[in-house]
Design a protein around this motif. Structure first.
Motif, PDB file in Angstrom:
ATOM      1  N   UNK A  99    -102.125  40.027 -63.779  1.00 22.52           N
ATOM      2  CA  UNK A  99    -100.787  40.509 -63.413  1.00 22.52           C
ATOM      3  C   UNK A  99     -99.780  39.424 -63.774  1.00 22.52           C
ATOM      4  N   UNK A 100     -98.664  39.738 -64.424  1.00 24.21           N
ATOM      5  CA  UNK A 100     -98.141  41.062 -64.762  1.00 24.21           C
ATOM      6  C   UNK A 100     -98.880  41.706 -65.925  1.00 24.21           C
ATOM      7  N   UNK A 101     -98.401  42.878 -66.325  1.00 18.32           N
ATOM      8  CA  UNK A 101     -99.112  43.714 -67.289  1.00 18.32           C
ATOM      9  C   UNK A 101     -99.182  43.157 -68.708  1.00 18.32           C
ATOM     10  N   UNK A 102     -98.117  42.546 -69.248  1.00 20.70           N
ATOM     11  CA  UNK A 102     -98.178  42.081 -70.638  1.00 20.70           C
ATOM     12  C   UNK A 102     -99.321  41.091 -70.859  1.00 20.70           C
ATOM     13  N   UNK A 103    -100.144  41.367 -71.858  1.00 18.39           N
ATOM     14  CA  UNK A 103    -101.291  40.511 -72.164  1.00 18.39           C
ATOM     15  C   UNK A 103    -101.568  40.610 -73.657  1.00 18.39           C
ATOM     16  N   UNK A 104    -102.129  39.562 -74.223  1.00 17.82           N
ATOM     17  CA  UNK A 104    -102.493  39.531 -75.642  1.00 17.82           C
ATOM     18  C   UNK A 104    -103.980  39.219 -75.733  1.00 17.82           C
ATOM     19  N   UNK A 162    -106.099  47.274 -57.043  1.00 19.26           N
ATOM     20  CA  UNK A 162    -105.329  46.225 -56.361  1.00 19.26           C
ATOM     21  C   UNK A 162    -104.013  45.912 -57.077  1.00 19.26           C
ATOM     22  N   UNK A 163    -103.565  46.826 -57.955  1.00 17.84           N
ATOM     23  CA  UNK A 163    -102.306  46.705 -58.686  1.00 17.84           C
ATOM     24  C   UNK A 163    -102.354  45.667 -59.799  1.00 17.84           C
ATOM     25  N   UNK A 164    -103.550  45.163 -60.122  1.00 12.67           N
ATOM     26  CA  UNK A 164    -103.697  44.351 -61.321  1.00 12.67           C
ATOM     27  C   UNK A 164    -104.084  45.282 -62.464  1.00 12.67           C
ATOM     28  N   UNK A 165    -104.358  44.692 -63.643  1.00 11.18           N
ATOM     29  CA  UNK A 165    -104.569  45.506 -64.839  1.00 11.18           C
ATOM     30  C   UNK A 165    -105.894  45.174 -65.528  1.00 11.18           C
ATOM     31  N   UNK A 166    -106.347  46.121 -66.356  1.00 11.61           N
ATOM     32  CA  UNK A 166    -107.612  45.975 -67.077  1.00 11.61           C
ATOM     33  C   UNK A 166    -107.415  46.417 -68.527  1.00 11.61           C
ATOM     34  N   UNK A 167    -108.050  45.689 -69.449  1.00 13.42           N
ATOM     35  CA  UNK A 167    -107.975  46.025 -70.867  1.00 13.42           C
ATOM     36  C   UNK A 167    -109.330  45.778 -71.518  1.00 13.42           C
TER      37      UNK A 167
END
Length: 333
Positions: A230-235, A258-263
């Protein structure tokens, strides 16, 4: 308004922190999805967002705004919230009625869906920009800017006709202008301040590698998982040395509970060419310390510790059992 915006930017993003400022959401927008099933049945869903973070929704059945965060209300009073609820309720009822009554004018057939997005954004220099866009069945239909309606090419003659029609509704234009130029800017400035701890939250990602289903004879599918950030932007990119692999395939960034993100990022490669490949992860929470996982060397510290502890525990248990049996045998004698 400009001075207030500049002051808030300085408070949220101190000098020298402009790179991180790009990570934080600075736009508030509302999304409306109206589904028309027949001439008597229609349903609308409305929600408010700060970037990718849902702030609240409007329950058209009860005519109330439901705030998703403790700070979503910002500095709006209960009376102001009540006024917005009444305004939204009148708008939703009027919107559905007008669309249903003008079905034949626009040669539309049931069922169909209308989508809309409107809001304001705090942009570079402290200025605030406004936007309103509409879509029909997922295709761009029109946009409204500076009291002018612009039909989208995808909308064809229907969009042109609708722009001509909507200009006749001065009451709607007045409400729209007031919401976009006054209510929205005030809200985005106050919610950025009240929600600062959550908005600027930083959570480091976990990353691991796995092998996916074979895409073909002699081929491997390398999978790089990145989760919990978190936050959403990821490379995330598969690399060979410092060279990016253009065949890298990226999935959608999906939300965790938990309001985090997965890629998940994959790369199909010949089995003999897998050696030397790595997955690199860049995220604001890492502060420039990229995560680099090498294919074939992706066993985590946890697995290493587990691999050491399990044999030790087995030996310890066997020793205790042996000692207990021997002690019991000597006690009998």
């Amino acid at each position: 308004m400009l001075l207030v915006a500049l002051a808030l930017l300085a408070f949220l993003f101190p000098a020298g922190d402009t790179q991180n400022a790009l990570q934080w959401p600075t736009s508030v927008h509302g999304i409306q999805i109206s589904s028309f099933f027949n001439h008597t049945m229609a349903q609308s869903r409305c929600s408010g967002w700060l970037g990718n973070m849902e702030l609240g929704s409007f329950d058209s059945d009860t005519g109330t705004i439901i705030f998703k965060k403790p700070w979503s209300k910002a500095n709006f009073s209960n009376e102001e919230v009540l006024e917005l609820e009444e305004l939204f309720q009148v708008y939703m009822l009027g919107f559905i009625r007008e669309v249903q009554e003008r079905m034949s004018d626009f040669q539309m057939e049931y069922p169909f869906e209308i989508q809309g997005i409107a809001g304001c954004e705090l942009i570079s220099g402290g200025t605030i920009d406004f936007f309103l866009r509409g879509a029909l069945e997922g295709l761009d239909f029109l946009s409204i800017k500076n009291s002018t309606c612009w039909p989208a090419p995808e909308g064809g003659t229907k969009a042109k006709k609708f722009c001509t029609l909507i200009l006749q509704y001065k009451g709607i234009w007045d409400i729209m202008e007031n919401l976009l130029t006054k209510t929205c800017p005030r809200y985005v400035l106050s919610v950025l301040e009240s929600g600062k701890p959550d908005i600027q939250k930083q959570v480091k990602p976990d990353a691991w590698l796995s092998q996916g289903p074979s895409p073909g004879p002699g081929l491997l599918q390398l999978v790089c998982h990145v989760s919990g950030f978190y936050p959403k932007p990821v490379w995330v990119m598969w690399m060979r040395g410092e060279q990016e692999q253009p065949e890298t395939q990226k999935g959608d960034v999906l939300p965790n509970a938990d309001e985090t993100w997965y890629l998940q990022v994959t790369l199909d490669v010949a089995a003999e060419e897998a050696a030397g490949l790595s997955c690199r992860v860049k995220h604001s929470s890492l502060e420039g310390q990229d995560i680099i996982l090498y294919w074939g060397h992706s066993i985590s510290i946890g697995w290493i510790i587990l691999a050491v502890l399990v044999p030790c525990l087995i030996v310890l248990v066997l020793f205790v059992l042996w000692f207990y049996r021997r002690w019991s045998y000597e006690d009998i004698l």
